[in-house]
Design an enzyme around this catalytic site. Structure first.
Site, PDB file in Angstrom:
ATOM      1  N   THR A  16       5.633   5.024   1.566  1.00  0.00           N
ATOM      2  CA  THR A  16       5.028   5.153   2.894  1.00  0.00           C
ATOM      3  C   THR A  16       3.514   5.281   2.820  1.00  0.00           C
ATOM      4  O   THR A  16       2.808   5.043   3.809  1.00  0.00           O
ATOM      5  CB  THR A  16       5.630   6.380   3.622  1.00  0.00           C
ATOM      6  OG1 THR A  16       5.201   6.373   4.979  1.00  0.00           O
ATOM      7  CG2 THR A  16       5.209   7.679   2.975  1.00  0.00           C
ATOM      8  N   LYS A  17       2.982   5.643   1.651  1.00  0.00           N
ATOM      9  CA  LYS A  17       1.540   5.851   1.518  1.00  0.00           C
ATOM     10  C   LYS A  17       0.737   4.559   1.612  1.00  0.00           C
ATOM     11  O   LYS A  17      -0.480   4.599   1.804  1.00  0.00           O
ATOM     12  CB  LYS A  17       1.237   6.566   0.204  1.00  0.00           C
ATOM     13  CG  LYS A  17       1.835   7.972   0.111  1.00  0.00           C
ATOM     14  CD  LYS A  17       1.298   8.904   1.194  1.00  0.00           C
ATOM     15  CE  LYS A  17       1.769  10.333   0.974  1.00  0.00           C
ATOM     16  NZ  LYS A  17       1.226  11.269   1.970  1.00  0.00           N
TER      17      LYS A  17
END
Length: 346
Positions: free
Chosen positions: A47-48
């Site tokens: 998700t980063k």
């Protein structure tokens, strides 16, 4: 007339629009419908990627970053990988201060992506000069033409998920989501998604996941920072020994804590029962879903979305290693026997 070649210009165009996948086997005894937002489908496998691209492009728009500049960040691994990936495409140098708790797999991946990596002791206070927070600050001060991303205290961390993750979940569920379950580290993912979803429907319950050894749950309940809550734990990217301003606690309805051991086994369970090879923190989120269900949080008509932050390949030397699991005391005679599935033919 030649047909157009259907290709992406670079990997950054693949960020976001990750799939929502129904959970079937691990939730068969739980009331409601359960779905995983699987962030491992991002090109950087976490998700980063979302915040790395969003924050860097915002810095470019504001004239803070120029080609050849250096990006510096504090990371447990995933944000660093995403920043290194974006830096390669956009022409920046990348320096990362990493916690020694990060898996060897993550650290090797960062180096493979061309980043300069400083490994800092995990079990020191946030204000210790050796902490990865302070090492990153020092490197920023010493490096001319550098930008410190500072994800723990950067509003853009929340904004990235408000602009992307929240709208995707709303659209994918047709607005039928009743509960969001997400871990909280920097707090950007849960806060940004929650902000968007609660604007659409204030009745949506936002349920946070914290670790034993972290201060977030108690701070949410009391608004007091309790230093006695802090002690070493194994899960990466979950919980904190400080209070990040990138966490909007008012948007989170409740926190629950999960253990290292149960989260590790649940991570393995997701692989074996759902075919989802996801990371340690994803197992922690799934473990929290089970505990929330035990507390009566869900009903038969609940539509629960759990955010699974990253890919299992980053934990081969940890939760997916039988040796590591055994060293931590996470195996008893039953599950040790189940784990040993390799036979060598001579």
């Amino acid at each position: 007339m030649k047909e157009e070649i259907k290709a992406y210009n670079n990997v950054l165009e693949l960020i976001g629009n990750t799939p929502l996948i129904k959970l079937n086997n691990v939730t068969e005894s739980l009331p409601g419908n359960f779905f995983a937002k699987v962030e491992a489908f991002n090109p950087g496998h976490s998700t980063k990627d979302r915040i790395a691209l969003y924050i860097i492009e915002e810095a470019e728009k504001r004239g803070i970053l120029s080609p050849g500049d250096t990006i510096i960040e504090t990371t447990s691994g995933n944000t660093g990988f995403s920043l290194a990936m974006v830096s390669i495409i956009k022409g920046y140098q990348c320096i990362l201060a990493v916690s020694s708790k990060s898996s060897k797999d993550k650290i090797d991946m960062l180096r493979s992506m061309g980043a300069k990596v400083y490994v800092c002791p995990a079990h020191v206070s946030a204000d210790d000069e050796r902490s990865y927070y302070n090492v990153a600050k020092r490197l920023h001060e010493e490096t001319k033409g550098s930008v410190y991303i500072n994800q723990y205290f950067n509003q853009l961390n929340i904004d990235a998920h408000y602009q992307t993750t929240g709208p995707e979940i709303w659209e994918q569920t047709g607005g039928q989501i009743t509960h969001l379950v997400a871990c909280s580290g920097t707090g950007g993912t849960i806060s940004g998604a929650a902000k968007y979803l609660k604007e659409k429907n204030p009745a949506i319950r936002v349920l946070g996941v914290d670790a034993f050894g972290s201060v977030l749950k108690k701070y949410h309940e009391t608004k007091e920072f309790d230093n006695t809550e802090i002690y070493p734990y194994r899960i990466e990217g979950l919980g904190k020994n400080l209070i990040p301003s990138a966490t909007d606690f008012d948007l989170i309805d409740k926190f629950i804590k999960v253990t290292d051991e149960e989260s590790a086994h649940t991570t393995r369970e997701l692989a074996k029962r759902e075919g989802l090879f996801v990371g340690y923190t994803s197992g922690a989120v799934m473990q929290a879903v089970k505990q929330y269900a035990d507390e009566g949080e869900f009903g038969p008509d609940s539509n629960v979305v759990a955010i699974f932050p990253d890919h299992g390949s980053r934990y081969m030397s940890k939760v997916f290693s039988d040796d590591w699991m055994n060293e931590q005391g996470f195996f008893d005679s039953k599950n040790l026997e189940e784990a040993q599935r390799i036979e060598f033919i001579k």
